[in-house]
Motif scaffolding. Structure first.
Motif, short mmCIF file in Angstrom:
data_model
loop_
_atom_site.label_atom_id
_atom_site.label_comp_id
_atom_site.label_asym_id
_atom_site.label_seq_id
_atom_site.Cartn_x
_atom_site.Cartn_y
_atom_site.Cartn_z
N SER A 12 42.11 38.62 41.94
CA SER A 12 43.42 38.98 42.49
C SER A 12 44.28 37.75 42.75
CB SER A 12 43.25 39.77 43.80
OG SER A 12 42.68 38.94 44.80
N ASP A 15 49.16 38.79 39.79
CA ASP A 15 49.67 40.16 39.89
C ASP A 15 48.73 41.22 39.32
OD1 ASP A 15 50.25 38.96 37.42
OD2 ASP A 15 51.81 40.42 36.98
N THR A 17 45.34 43.27 39.15
CA THR A 17 44.17 43.61 39.94
C THR A 17 43.04 43.90 38.96
OG1 THR A 17 45.60 44.66 41.59
CG2 THR A 17 43.24 45.13 41.73
N GLN A 35 50.63 45.31 37.27
CA GLN A 35 51.77 45.61 38.15
C GLN A 35 53.06 45.49 37.34
OE1 GLN A 35 51.63 43.15 41.66
NE2 GLN A 35 49.49 43.63 42.10
N SER A 50 51.01 41.16 46.44
CA SER A 50 49.96 41.40 47.44
C SER A 50 49.94 42.84 47.91
CB SER A 50 50.14 40.44 48.63
OG SER A 50 51.41 40.57 49.22
N HIS A 53 48.23 44.85 45.20
CA HIS A 53 46.78 44.60 45.20
C HIS A 53 46.12 45.46 46.27
CE1 HIS A 53 46.23 41.49 42.26
NE2 HIS A 53 47.07 40.66 42.83
N ASP A 54 46.75 45.53 47.43
CA ASP A 54 46.22 46.32 48.53
C ASP A 54 46.10 47.79 48.14
OD1 ASP A 54 45.32 46.55 51.21
OD2 ASP A 54 47.26 47.37 51.79
N ASN A 56 45.97 48.90 44.83
CA ASN A 56 45.21 49.09 43.59
C ASN A 56 43.73 48.71 43.65
OD1 ASN A 56 47.55 49.93 42.27
ND2 ASN A 56 48.03 47.88 41.52
N LEU A 57 43.37 47.83 44.58
CA LEU A 57 42.01 47.29 44.56
C LEU A 57 40.94 48.36 44.80
CD1 LEU A 57 40.46 44.76 44.07
CD2 LEU A 57 40.84 44.07 46.43
N SER A 89 48.00 37.50 47.60
CA SER A 89 47.13 38.20 46.66
C SER A 89 45.67 37.82 46.89
CB SER A 89 47.53 37.88 45.22
OG SER A 89 48.84 38.34 44.94
N GLY A 93 42.25 40.21 48.09
CA GLY A 93 40.97 40.23 47.38
C GLY A 93 39.83 39.74 48.25
#
Length: 343
Positions: A12, A15, A17, A35, A50, A53-54, A56-57, A89, A93
């Protein structure tokens, strides 16, 4: 050591993930969620990166576990990018990986993002040769943030012998693309437009940099002045010559990289060359290096398959695997870093 060693890798840094699960050197799943929102801004917006990521992770991890056909309790360790990259980001992660480690009571393994791009070649069938490079070798690290020549003596014994003095090659591609009216993602689109162009239509001067270092700042300025001069005479110059301009820029940059790595082989006596990083997906660079290796029988060239050139979780997982085998485990208190640190 267990015969079956399952590692999950979380990437991460920017951009994308990316999450991957490997069993020893075999990839069981490799998930990347892109993204697309950054396209309308012409580049990556760190705060948005970021946030996504939150979002999609969790989805990426669940999908990776499902595709790998394993139970999450079979995972032996979690590895993740500690840096360099965008701090927001990286924190997303890192937080997820730490929670995953605590929840499953498994070891935590931090990974240097640049090192991971190099070690991706040790995944089964990860490069065009479908074989692992033998040590020592020279790695040409080319990406959006890095341009380096690295002497690799072992999995964790690496030495930078050449580096950019200013901009990375990926940054040069993106900014030149923007000059030509090609917006995010500039580098890959410039590569696509160049396919129908004549690469010897325009000749651009190359920077004169000592030893094995690089510089692309002056090269960008040269392109800018060239285009500005041409547009004064013909306002449709870019439109009428876009493909040729893209092809000529790619040829010149490819030659700069090739000349430097050739110099490095002579200086070190190492003729085993490994390409790594997102820009290694560039078609002109790949073609030129393969052709040069065919003409120079001493050369042995390793180029990652395109799905392993870009940022991916598999490269994080394989690096974690080698750290696991050496018992290089990390504390839950580790803190991500944004700038490149020594190997």
């Amino acid at each position: 050591m267990k015969k079956k060693l399952i590692i999950i890798g979380i990437e991460s840094t920017c951009d994308d993930t990316a999450v991957s699960i490997i069993n020893n050197r075999e990839v069981l799943s490799n998930v990347i969620i892109r993204q697309k929102i950054h396209k309308k801004y012409g580049g990556v917006v760190p705060e948005l990166a970021s946030r996504f990521h939150d979002k999609n992770l969790y989805l990426a991890v669940n999908k990776a576990i499902y595709l790998s056909r394993i139970d999450k309790y079979e995972i032996d360790a979690v590895s993740f990018s500690l840096g360099p990259g965008l701090i927001g980001s990286l924190l997303v992660g890192a937080s997820f990986a730490k929670s995953f480690s605590i929840g499953l009571k498994i070891p935590l393994l931090t990974v240097n993002h640049v090192q991971a791009h190099i070690l991706v070649h040790f995944i089964q069938n990860a490069n065009i040769n479908n074989s692992f490079p033998k040590f020592p070798f020279l790695c040409l690290m080319i990406s959006g943030g890095h341009t380096q020549i690295i002497k690799v003596n072992d999995f964790f014994k690496m030495e930078i012998i050449g580096s950019t003095l200013d901009d990375s090659v990926g940054d040069a591609f993106d900014k030149i693309a923007r000059m030509l009216g090609i917006y995010y993602p500039g580098g890959p689109l410039l590569d696509r437009f160049s396919k129908s162009g004549y690469s010897k239509k325009f000749n651009f001067s190359k920077p004169n940099v000592n030893e094995l270092d690089f510089s692309f700042s002056g090269f960008k300025s040269h392109i800018f002045q060239f285009i500005k001069k041409k547009l004064k005479k013909d306002s449709f110059f870019i439109k009428n010559n876009l493909a040729d301009l893209c092809a000529s820029v790619q040829r010149t940059i490819s030659e700069i990289l090739l000349e430097k790595i050739h110099k490095a082989t002579i200086k070190t006596g190492i003729f085993r060359i490994v390409l790594a990083g997102g820009v290694s997906a560039n078609n002109e660079i790949r073609r030129n290096f393969i052709l040069f290796a065919k003409k120079n029988k001493k050369w042995e060239i390793f180029i990652p398959k395109k799905k392993y050139s870009i940022d991916n979780g598999a490269m994080i997982a394989i690096t974690g695997l080698f750290k696991y085998k050496k018992n290089f485990f990390d504390s839950i208190n580790v803190i991500p870093y944004t700038k490149f640190q020594k190997f």
